[in-house]
Design a protein around this motif. Sequence first.
Motif, short mmCIF file in Angstrom:
data_model
loop_
_atom_site.label_atom_id
_atom_site.label_comp_id
_atom_site.label_asym_id
_atom_site.label_seq_id
_atom_site.Cartn_x
_atom_site.Cartn_y
_atom_site.Cartn_z
N GLY A 48 0.81 -1.21 0.00
CA GLY A 48 0.00 0.00 0.00
C GLY A 48 0.84 1.26 0.00
N TRP A 49 0.19 2.40 -0.28
CA TRP A 49 0.92 3.66 -0.38
C TRP A 49 1.52 4.08 0.95
CZ3 TRP A 49 -0.55 7.70 2.70
CH2 TRP A 49 -1.83 7.64 3.25
N TRP A 50 0.91 3.66 2.07
CA TRP A 50 1.44 4.05 3.38
C TRP A 50 2.79 3.39 3.69
CZ3 TRP A 50 -3.02 1.44 2.28
CH2 TRP A 50 -3.04 0.08 2.53
N THR A 51 3.19 2.41 2.88
CA THR A 51 4.50 1.77 3.06
C THR A 51 5.52 2.31 2.06
OG1 THR A 51 3.97 -0.05 1.54
CG2 THR A 51 3.36 -0.33 3.86
N ALA A 52 5.23 3.45 1.44
CA ALA A 52 6.08 3.96 0.37
C ALA A 52 7.49 4.29 0.84
CB ALA A 52 5.44 5.21 -0.25
N LEU A 53 7.65 4.68 2.09
CA LEU A 53 8.97 5.05 2.61
C LEU A 53 9.69 3.89 3.27
CD1 LEU A 53 8.18 8.56 4.12
CD2 LEU A 53 9.16 8.01 1.89
N ALA A 54 9.07 2.74 3.32
CA ALA A 54 9.67 1.56 3.95
C ALA A 54 10.24 0.64 2.88
CB ALA A 54 8.65 0.82 4.80
N THR A 55 11.21 -0.17 3.30
CA THR A 55 11.77 -1.18 2.40
C THR A 55 10.74 -2.26 2.15
OG1 THR A 55 14.00 -0.75 3.21
CG2 THR A 55 13.63 -2.84 2.06
N ALA A 56 10.50 -2.56 0.88
CA ALA A 56 9.48 -3.54 0.51
C ALA A 56 10.10 -4.92 0.32
CB ALA A 56 8.78 -3.11 -0.78
N GLU A 57 9.37 -5.94 0.78
CA GLU A 57 9.81 -7.32 0.60
C GLU A 57 8.78 -8.05 -0.27
OE1 GLU A 57 10.07 -11.25 3.42
OE2 GLU A 57 11.17 -9.47 4.12
N GLN A 58 9.26 -8.72 -1.30
CA GLN A 58 8.37 -9.42 -2.20
C GLN A 58 9.02 -10.68 -2.73
OE1 GLN A 58 8.71 -5.92 -5.12
NE2 GLN A 58 8.34 -7.65 -6.50
N THR A 59 8.17 -11.57 -3.21
CA THR A 59 8.63 -12.83 -3.78
C THR A 59 8.37 -12.82 -5.28
OG1 THR A 59 8.15 -14.01 -1.72
CG2 THR A 59 8.36 -15.33 -3.73
N GLU A 60 9.34 -13.25 -6.04
CA GLU A 60 9.19 -13.30 -7.48
C GLU A 60 9.86 -14.55 -8.04
OE1 GLU A 60 11.83 -10.49 -9.68
OE2 GLU A 60 12.15 -9.65 -7.67
N ALA A 61 9.38 -14.95 -9.19
CA ALA A 61 9.93 -16.12 -9.87
C ALA A 61 10.86 -15.68 -10.99
CB ALA A 61 8.81 -16.99 -10.43
N VAL A 62 12.00 -16.31 -11.11
CA VAL A 62 12.96 -16.00 -12.18
C VAL A 62 13.47 -17.32 -12.75
CG1 VAL A 62 13.67 -13.82 -11.12
CG2 VAL A 62 14.91 -15.92 -10.57
N ARG A 63 14.09 -17.22 -13.91
CA ARG A 63 14.72 -18.39 -14.53
C ARG A 63 16.21 -18.17 -14.63
NH1 ARG A 63 11.66 -22.34 -16.63
NH2 ARG A 63 9.41 -21.93 -16.93
N LEU A 64 16.93 -19.25 -14.35
CA LEU A 64 18.37 -19.21 -14.51
C LEU A 64 18.72 -19.32 -15.99
CD1 LEU A 64 19.34 -21.58 -11.55
CD2 LEU A 64 19.05 -19.09 -11.53
#
Length: 384
Positions: A48-64
């Motif tokens: 959300g926008w209220w977390t704009a100044l905080a470091t965000a943690e997310q999970t994503e899929a990638v390929r080697l």
Amino acid sequence: MMSRLKRIGLPRLIVHASVLFIVLLWLMPTVGIFVSALRDKDQLAVSGWWTALATAEQTEAVRLGAPESQTQEGTTFVISGNVFEDGAAKTIIAFGTRVQEPGAFPVGEVADIGDGETLLVNADGSYRYTSPTAFEGSRGKRIYLTATTPPQFTFDNYRTVLNAEGIGRSFINSLTVTIPATIIPILIAAFAAYALSWMAFPGRTLIIALVVGLIVVPLQMSLIPLLRMYNEIGNFFGVPSKTYAGIWLAHTAFGMPLAIYLLRNYIVGLPKEIIESARVDGASDFEIFVKIVLPLSFPALASFAIFQFLWVWNDLLVAMVFLGTSKDQLVLTGSLNALLGSRGGNWEILTASAFITIIVPLLVFFSLQRYLVRGLLAGSVKGG
């Protein structure tokens, strides 16, 4: 501190606190839209926008890397590279080979992922994938990363909206519609309000009652009759439909009752002695209106200008009916409505469009708001 609170008074303090709470409550959505429109689209999608100044943690899929990029080191086959090919400012804190466990292995340590294969992923995205046998297939192995990203802000969302989405043209169209549709009813209503306040003629009371009654007529009830009348007049004179003149007249008709009512309440409360003195000095009604009434009625004119401007600027129904939906004639609210269908998942585009839509009404309101209450309340206690 306690003595100061006693001087202020508890009831007054409660009132001030309540007003401050209401102001913050109403201001919060605007701040949220503004902040969201400046955020990176990837961060906006997961927090959300209220977390704009905080470091965000997310999970994503990638390929080697694909098997074709492998190299052989003795009896070991190696694929190496970096999962962040675009140089993203992210820091990996954990990774995994299953979507259910994206943080199964810590970064910086060699992980045994089975069948003799090992995988080393570092915080900066570099990796080393090894196997005792040659890698096969046409696509690289999919892994899942848990990464943190610092706050990212950009003006790209606004550039995309103004350049690629046609909002710039719609912005000009909205100004072309709104400015005349605000000025025209004010001019006409000011003359009518003066006549209903200070000029004696038969049927004046009936006209005032009719104006008050027209205020409560819903727009939807009068829209179709007005459109039919407009089309019939246009066909009779050979005037093309879907023009700016048509929508100016439509907004003038819809805004006239409220304009006459507000201005009449204000003008009738002006000091009677000023009007009578001007008449004794030989001034005509037109001179009295232009030189005395209009300057003194500026608060009422400004208050109605705020209402009319906000109404016309935010309008969609009347604009679509009387102006059309072609790209050259589409107003800003119409373009934003089209974006909801075509770019419904792109929140960064929608928030940027929404803030562009509300920025002009905000400027108009804050520049004229000091006259708003004065214009609305004038004439509410005394009247003629």
